[in-house]
Design a protein around this motif. Structure first.
Motif, mmCIF file in Angstrom:
data_model
loop_
_atom_site.group_PDB
_atom_site.id
_atom_site.type_symbol
_atom_site.label_atom_id
_atom_site.label_comp_id
_atom_site.label_asym_id
_atom_site.label_seq_id
_atom_site.Cartn_x
_atom_site.Cartn_y
_atom_site.Cartn_z
ATOM 1 N N MET A 1 15.898 58.356 -10.252
ATOM 2 C CA MET A 1 16.153 58.759 -11.646
ATOM 3 C C MET A 1 16.819 57.598 -12.388
ATOM 4 O O MET A 1 17.842 57.064 -11.958
ATOM 5 C CB MET A 1 17.052 59.993 -11.681
ATOM 6 N N SER A 2 16.245 57.172 -13.465
ATOM 7 C CA SER A 2 16.772 56.042 -14.220
ATOM 8 C C SER A 2 18.002 56.472 -15.014
ATOM 9 O O SER A 2 18.090 57.605 -15.490
ATOM 10 C CB SER A 2 15.706 55.497 -15.172
ATOM 11 N N TRP A 3 18.952 55.572 -15.137
ATOM 12 C CA TRP A 3 20.170 55.832 -15.875
ATOM 13 C C TRP A 3 19.973 55.475 -17.338
ATOM 14 O O TRP A 3 19.303 54.508 -17.668
ATOM 15 C CB TRP A 3 21.314 55.013 -15.294
ATOM 16 N N SER A 4 20.641 56.269 -18.189
ATOM 17 C CA SER A 4 20.621 55.948 -19.607
ATOM 18 C C SER A 4 21.560 54.780 -19.871
ATOM 19 O O SER A 4 22.384 54.403 -19.038
ATOM 20 C CB SER A 4 21.031 57.172 -20.432
ATOM 21 N N ILE A 5 21.436 54.228 -21.053
ATOM 22 C CA ILE A 5 22.275 53.088 -21.393
ATOM 23 C C ILE A 5 23.747 53.508 -21.462
ATOM 24 O O ILE A 5 24.654 52.707 -21.139
ATOM 25 C CB ILE A 5 21.803 52.473 -22.730
ATOM 26 N N ARG A 6 24.032 54.759 -21.833
ATOM 27 C CA ARG A 6 25.423 55.213 -21.880
ATOM 28 C C ARG A 6 26.010 55.287 -20.478
ATOM 29 O O ARG A 6 27.157 54.886 -20.252
ATOM 30 C CB ARG A 6 25.507 56.573 -22.564
ATOM 31 N N ARG A 7 25.235 55.776 -19.503
ATOM 32 C CA ARG A 7 25.731 55.819 -18.128
ATOM 33 C C ARG A 7 25.944 54.421 -17.573
ATOM 34 O O ARG A 7 26.925 54.167 -16.857
ATOM 35 C CB ARG A 7 24.736 56.586 -17.253
ATOM 36 N N ARG A 8 25.035 53.527 -17.889
ATOM 37 C CA ARG A 8 25.194 52.159 -17.404
ATOM 38 C C ARG A 8 26.442 51.511 -18.005
ATOM 39 O O ARG A 8 27.196 50.820 -17.307
ATOM 40 C CB ARG A 8 23.953 51.337 -17.763
ATOM 41 N N LEU A 9 26.654 51.721 -19.304
ATOM 42 C CA LEU A 9 27.836 51.139 -19.936
ATOM 43 C C LEU A 9 29.109 51.757 -19.379
ATOM 44 O O LEU A 9 30.103 51.053 -19.136
ATOM 45 C CB LEU A 9 27.758 51.336 -21.450
ATOM 46 N N PHE A 10 29.104 53.076 -19.151
ATOM 47 C CA PHE A 10 30.285 53.720 -18.576
ATOM 48 C C PHE A 10 30.555 53.209 -17.170
ATOM 49 O O PHE A 10 31.714 52.953 -16.801
ATOM 50 C CB PHE A 10 30.094 55.237 -18.555
ATOM 51 N N ALA A 11 29.500 53.056 -16.370
ATOM 52 C CA ALA A 11 29.687 52.539 -15.017
ATOM 53 C C ALA A 11 30.259 51.122 -15.046
ATOM 54 O O ALA A 11 31.144 50.778 -14.250
ATOM 55 C CB ALA A 11 28.364 52.562 -14.257
ATOM 56 N N ALA A 12 29.778 50.303 -15.990
ATOM 57 C CA ALA A 12 30.286 48.935 -16.085
ATOM 58 C C ALA A 12 31.752 48.926 -16.510
ATOM 59 O O ALA A 12 32.584 48.221 -15.911
ATOM 60 C CB ALA A 12 29.439 48.138 -17.071
ATOM 61 N N LEU A 13 32.102 49.728 -17.531
ATOM 62 C CA LEU A 13 33.489 49.782 -17.977
ATOM 63 C C LEU A 13 34.410 50.369 -16.911
ATOM 64 O O LEU A 13 35.528 49.874 -16.692
ATOM 65 C CB LEU A 13 33.585 50.596 -19.264
ATOM 66 N N ALA A 14 33.946 51.432 -16.244
ATOM 67 C CA ALA A 14 34.770 52.047 -15.205
ATOM 68 C C ALA A 14 34.966 51.088 -14.026
ATOM 69 O O ALA A 14 36.088 50.954 -13.505
ATOM 70 C CB ALA A 14 34.113 53.349 -14.725
ATOM 71 N N GLY A 15 33.906 50.423 -13.605
ATOM 72 C CA GLY A 15 34.039 49.456 -12.519
ATOM 73 C C GLY A 15 34.978 48.321 -12.876
ATOM 74 O O GLY A 15 35.814 47.899 -12.058
ATOM 75 N N PHE A 16 34.857 47.833 -14.102
ATOM 76 C CA PHE A 16 35.753 46.755 -14.540
ATOM 77 C C PHE A 16 37.201 47.239 -14.592
ATOM 78 O O PHE A 16 38.133 46.513 -14.214
ATOM 79 C CB PHE A 16 35.313 46.265 -15.923
ATOM 80 N N THR A 17 37.421 48.493 -15.033
ATOM 81 C CA THR A 17 38.772 49.038 -15.109
ATOM 82 C C THR A 17 39.400 49.159 -13.731
ATOM 83 O O THR A 17 40.547 48.747 -13.504
ATOM 84 C CB THR A 17 38.740 50.408 -15.801
ATOM 85 N N VAL A 18 38.665 49.741 -12.773
ATOM 86 C CA VAL A 18 39.201 49.903 -11.424
ATOM 87 C C VAL A 18 39.452 48.550 -10.771
ATOM 88 O O VAL A 18 40.490 48.330 -10.126
ATOM 89 C CB VAL A 18 38.233 50.759 -10.584
ATOM 90 N N LEU A 19 38.515 47.626 -10.948
ATOM 91 C CA LEU A 19 38.696 46.293 -10.369
ATOM 92 C C LEU A 19 39.927 45.608 -10.956
ATOM 93 O O LEU A 19 40.721 44.982 -10.232
ATOM 94 C CB LEU A 19 37.447 45.460 -10.617
ATOM 95 N N LEU A 20 40.107 45.713 -12.281
ATOM 96 C CA LEU A 20 41.266 45.101 -12.916
ATOM 97 C C LEU A 20 42.566 45.732 -12.421
ATOM 98 O O LEU A 20 43.558 45.027 -12.169
ATOM 99 C CB LEU A 20 41.143 45.265 -14.432
ATOM 100 N N CYS A 21 42.568 47.053 -12.250
ATOM 101 C CA CYS A 21 43.753 47.741 -11.755
ATOM 102 C C CYS A 21 44.098 47.285 -10.341
ATOM 103 O O CYS A 21 45.268 47.008 -10.024
ATOM 104 C CB CYS A 21 43.535 49.244 -11.804
ATOM 105 N N LEU A 22 43.088 47.204 -9.471
ATOM 106 C CA LEU A 22 43.326 46.761 -8.097
ATOM 107 C C LEU A 22 43.822 45.321 -8.061
ATOM 108 O O LEU A 22 44.728 44.986 -7.279
ATOM 109 C CB LEU A 22 42.045 46.913 -7.281
ATOM 110 N N CYS A 23 43.243 44.463 -8.897
ATOM 111 C CA CYS A 23 43.663 43.064 -8.909
ATOM 112 C C CYS A 23 45.112 42.926 -9.363
ATOM 113 O O CYS A 23 45.895 42.182 -8.747
ATOM 114 C CB CYS A 23 42.742 42.255 -9.830
ATOM 115 N N TYR A 24 45.497 43.655 -10.399
ATOM 116 C CA TYR A 24 46.877 43.565 -10.879
ATOM 117 C C TYR A 24 47.853 44.190 -9.886
ATOM 118 O O TYR A 24 48.990 43.726 -9.723
ATOM 119 C CB TYR A 24 47.005 44.232 -12.242
#
Length: 407
Positions: A1-24
């Motif tokens: 099932m292909s993801w919509s652009i909103r899901r892709r953007l949310f996944a990118a923002l969420a991944g970046f947020t978690v990664l930034l939190c772990l790094c800090y």
């Protein structure tokens, strides 16, 4: 099932947020441990400076004034756990044990009777370690706060993804709901950003596509209507050829039908390309004279029956090809319906060009393709934003054209 652009953007923002939190978080732990080690090392260096001063004053090692730091006169005096991890040549070291002790070792080089002597300062810092104690005592609170912040960041990422992608989704939904031939309007066209530019470009593209489809449909419809009559006449004339040889009248009729088909195809192709032909200033008198010369050669009509009342120059705004086709078809219709003895009058007055031709009294009305010809002439005029009106009569037929005059 292909993801919509909103899901892709949310996944990118969420991944970046978690990664930034772990790094800090990792960076904060590293800074805490390094600060703790630097503090212990600073205490050892201060104590080493004090021991060296007392050695120079009294010539002997004195116990440390701190209950955390112990002074050892030689390497072999160190605890076995320390000797197993710190070699004699190491100037300093850090020792972790399985029994709960945590040692910091600092070598102190002294001079005794002209001979170098190495002593050691050993600090058992397990009771004063702050980071590990904080991790045990308030680790749950810190983890809870971190998880709450991550959840808040994920909610913010979801809100941002929804807000940023909503105009694109609305644009896609409006494009999906467009009906063939319907009005093209996108609600995002007034935005000053790239989405507004995309909406405006899509509006232009869809409008041009619909215009092309409409011209194609009109061309197919016109071909079916306009060519049916001359083709039927040619078919019937050729069918009579099986019974008897074609006479002069039948041959003339075939030539007339062929001429009509050629002229009709020229008009239809010009109308199909009308949206792509740019407007220009056209000298209308010169075009009328060219059409008259061509008709004199084709119909062998007596030029003395022509009355021409035009200004020396008559500049209008239109298209040269469409203008020639319009005038040529108007004059050809005048000769076709008026006959070879008709009188033609062409005049320009009060912004209107009038073409009058006489119709012989008692002549049967000739309707071969003429109704469809009027429709084509009307569309030719509309393509150049001109007005054209037909005034039929018993003895005279008039066509009035109101062109767009050049300023």
């Amino acid at each position: 099932m292909s993801w919509s652009i909103r899901r892709r953007l949310f996944a990118a923002l969420a991944g970046f947020t978690v990664l930034l939190c772990l790094c800090y978080t990792g960076l904060a732990l590293v800074i805490a441990y390094v600060t703790e080690d630097m503090l212990v090392q600073r205490l050892l260096e201060r104590e080493a400076a004090a021991v060296s001063m007392r050695w120079q004053q009294h010539g002997k090692l004195t116990p440390s004034g701190s209950d955390l730091i112990t002074v050892y006169g030689g390497y072999l005096d160190l605890p076995q756990a320390v000797r197993q991890q710190v070699p004699p040549s190491a100037p300093r070291g850090e020792v972790f044990t399985t029994t709960g002790q945590h040692y910091h070792v600092l070598a102190l080089d002294l001079v005794s009777a002209g001979q170098p002597r190495r002593s050691y300062l050993l600090a058992d810092v397990a009771p004063v370690l702050v980071v590990s104690r904080l991790a045990r005592e308030v680790g749950g609170v810190v983890a809870g706060v971190a998880l709450a912040l991550i959840a808040l960041a994920l909610l913010l990422a979801y809100w941002l993804a929804r807000r940023l992608v909503l105009p694109l989704q609305r644009l896609a939904r409006e494009a999906r709901l467009l009906a063939p031939g319907g009005a093209v309007h996108f609600s995002e066209r007034d935005r000053p950003d790239e989405i507004g530019f995309l909406a405006r470009r899509l509006e232009t593209t869809f409008a041009e596509l619909q215009a092309v489809l409409q011209r194609e449909q009109a061309f197919a419809r016109d071909v079916s209507h306009e060519l049916r009559t001359p083709l039927t006449l040619m078919h019937n004339t050729l069918a009579l050829d099986h019974a008897q040889a074609l006479g002069g009248q039948e041959q003339a009729q075939l030539r007339q039908s062929t001429h009509e088909m050629r002229a009709t195809l020229d008009v239809l192709f010009a109308l199909a390309r009308a949206e792509q032909l740019p407007g220009e200033v056209v000298e209308l008198r010169g075009g009328i004279e060219q059409c008259l010369l061509r008709l004199l050669d084709e119909y062998r009509w007596d030029a003395s029956l022509l009355t021409l009342d035009l200004p020396e120059r008559l500049e209008v705004v239109g298209n040269g090809q469409l203008t020639m086709l319009l005038i040529n078809n108007c004059l050809a219709n005048a000769l076709f319906h008026g006959g070879p003895d008709c009188r033609i009058s062409i005049a320009f007055a009060q912004g209107c060009l009038s073409i009058d031709n006489t119709v012989p009294a008692g002549q049967p009305r000739r309707v071969q393709g003429f109704a469809h010809g009027q429709n084509l002439l009307l569309r030719l005029a509309q393509a150049m934003h001109w007005d054209i009106v037909f005034h039929p009569g018993a003895t005279q037929y008039r066509v009035v054209i109101r062109p767009a005059l050049a300023q």
